[in-house]
Design an enzyme around this catalytic site. Structure first.
Site, PDB file in Angstrom:
ATOM      1  N   GLY A  49       5.840   4.634  -0.888  1.00 58.51           N
ATOM      2  CA  GLY A  49       7.123   4.861  -1.540  1.00 58.51           C
ATOM      3  C   GLY A  49       6.849   5.393  -2.924  1.00 58.51           C
ATOM      4  N   GLU A  50       7.557   4.878  -3.890  1.00 49.82           N
ATOM      5  CA  GLU A  50       7.357   5.297  -5.274  1.00 49.82           C
ATOM      6  C   GLU A  50       6.836   4.091  -6.054  1.00 49.82           C
ATOM      7  OE1 GLU A  50       7.389   8.400  -6.332  1.00 49.82           O
ATOM      8  OE2 GLU A  50       6.650   7.453  -8.149  1.00 49.82           O
ATOM      9  N   SER A  51       5.568   4.141  -6.430  1.00 45.53           N
ATOM     10  CA  SER A  51       4.948   2.940  -6.998  1.00 45.53           C
ATOM     11  C   SER A  51       5.600   2.498  -8.314  1.00 45.53           C
ATOM     12  CB  SER A  51       3.439   3.128  -7.171  1.00 45.53           C
ATOM     13  OG  SER A  51       3.173   4.294  -7.891  1.00 45.53           O
ATOM     14  N   CYS A  81      -0.616   3.578   0.683  1.00 48.18           N
ATOM     15  CA  CYS A  81      -0.173   4.657  -0.220  1.00 48.18           C
ATOM     16  C   CYS A  81       0.306   4.101  -1.580  1.00 48.18           C
ATOM     17  CB  CYS A  81       0.847   5.543   0.463  1.00 48.18           C
ATOM     18  SG  CYS A  81       0.878   7.176  -0.279  1.00 48.18           S
ATOM     19  N   ARG A 109      -3.374   8.410  -9.073  1.00 44.57           N
ATOM     20  CA  ARG A 109      -2.165   8.742  -8.299  1.00 44.57           C
ATOM     21  C   ARG A 109      -2.149  10.241  -7.989  1.00 44.57           C
ATOM     22  NH1 ARG A 109       2.920   6.695 -11.336  1.00 44.57           N
ATOM     23  NH2 ARG A 109       3.903   7.196  -9.360  1.00 44.57           N
ATOM     24  N   ILE A 137       0.590  11.680   2.142  1.00 44.57           N
ATOM     25  CA  ILE A 137       1.776  12.237   1.474  1.00 44.57           C
ATOM     26  C   ILE A 137       1.691  11.888  -0.017  1.00 44.57           C
ATOM     27  CG2 ILE A 137       4.305  12.261   1.392  1.00 44.57           C
ATOM     28  CD1 ILE A 137       4.222  11.104   4.315  1.00 44.57           C
ATOM     29  N   HIS A 173      -0.698   6.842   5.562  1.00 45.79           N
ATOM     30  CA  HIS A 173       0.452   6.131   6.141  1.00 45.79           C
ATOM     31  C   HIS A 173       0.205   5.740   7.600  1.00 45.79           C
ATOM     32  CE1 HIS A 173       3.492   6.790   2.932  1.00 45.79           C
ATOM     33  NE2 HIS A 173       2.640   7.740   2.599  1.00 45.79           N
ATOM     34  N   GLU A 175       1.748   3.769   9.388  1.00 45.19           N
ATOM     35  CA  GLU A 175       3.013   3.518  10.092  1.00 45.19           C
ATOM     36  C   GLU A 175       3.628   4.813  10.628  1.00 45.19           C
ATOM     37  OE1 GLU A 175       2.533   3.689   6.952  1.00 45.19           O
ATOM     38  OE2 GLU A 175       4.245   4.590   5.927  1.00 45.19           O
TER      39      GLU A 175
HETATM   40  N1  GLN Z   1       2.460   9.195  -5.210  1.00 43.32           N
HETATM   41  C1  GLN Z   1       3.231   8.045  -4.914  1.00 43.32           C
HETATM   42  C2  GLN Z   1       3.104   6.976  -6.007  1.00 43.32           C
HETATM   43  O1  GLN Z   1       2.164   6.969  -6.765  1.00 43.32           O
HETATM   44  C3  GLN Z   1       2.824   7.434  -3.583  1.00 43.32           C
HETATM   45  C4  GLN Z   1       3.267   8.327  -2.464  1.00 43.32           C
HETATM   46  C5  GLN Z   1       3.511   7.618  -1.161  1.00 43.32           C
HETATM   47  O2  GLN Z   1       3.579   6.397  -1.091  1.00 43.32           O
HETATM   48  N2  GLN Z   1       3.700   8.386  -0.136  1.00 43.32           N
HETATM   49  O3  GLN Z   1       3.958   6.156  -6.086  1.00 43.32           O
END
Ligand code: GLN
Length: 196
Positions: A49-51, A81, A109, A137, A173, A175
């Site tokens: 997701g978005e860390s 991720c 990242r 991703i 990922h 999943e």
């Molecule tokens: N680049 C994203 C982050 O640092 C991670 C991307 C992802 O979870 N697909 O949050």
């Protein structure tokens, strides 16, 4: 066994679907959005997701501390991720994510650069007899790892799968593919932790 998926943001439903596919009838998958649930779980999943968003919410809800306590008590954690960024000890040049420091790695990242925003790679994974097709991703990468960290797979200079005891982290990922070997490894870690 009860598995808790941190469901604040990101790839939550995909993880739940895959977990349900590979679990036994008596096992339960629960979504965690507030404090108080983590201590009831025998294993935890931190999704992609978005860390930065997930980090902020982990701190404001108090879930961050509960995860740290669960991990130090030996409960297995699967971090994928953005999850890998969150569980790291250190994040390269970053201040907006507060690392949970569950595993002795330093991560960068979006390490594969904008031209490789998303890609698939056939990985040779330590312990797997056949290559694993991984989906990346905007993936992070592990730039440094301490001596107790077992590197399971790498791309070029960056490790993309690693384990230290009860913490398994993946830059991709699992999943999003039909290959369930990493989920099965995680369930095995959970069963072993339950027996000890
Ligand atoms: N680049 C994203 C982050 O640092 C991670 C991307 C992802 O979870 N697909 O949050």
């Amino acid at each position: 066994m009860q598995i808790g998926i941190i469901a604040l943001q990101g790839d939550v439903s995909e993880h739940i679907d895959v977990m349900k596919k590979s679990l036994k009838g008596t096992d339960l998958v629960v979504q965690i959005r507030r404090a108080g649930i983590v201590p009831l779980c025998q294993g935890l999943v931190l999704p992609g997701g978005e860390s930065t968003t997930i980090s902020r919410q982990l701190e404001s809800t108090g879930i961050a501390n509960e995860i740290k306590m669960a991990a130090s008590a030996g409960k297995p954690v699967l971090a994928t991720c953005a999850g890998l960024v969150l569980v790291a000890k250190e994040i390269e040049g970053n201040s907006s994510v507060k690392p949970l420091e569950l595993i002795d790695i330093k991560v960068g990242r979006n390490i594969f650069g904008p031209q490789r925003n998303s890609f698939e790679a056939d990985l040779d994974v330590k312990g797997f007899d056949k290559p694993y097709k991984a989906v990346f991703i905007r993936a992070p990468g592990i730039v440094n790892a301490g001596p107790d960290v077992d590197i399971l797979a790498s791309i070029g200079d960056f490790a993309v799968a690693a384990r230290q005891g009860n913490v398994l982290c993946l830059a991709f990922h699992p999943e999003l593919t039909v290959d369930l070997r990493f989920h099965q490894l995680f369930f095995k870690m959970m069963r072993q932790a339950k027996e000890t």
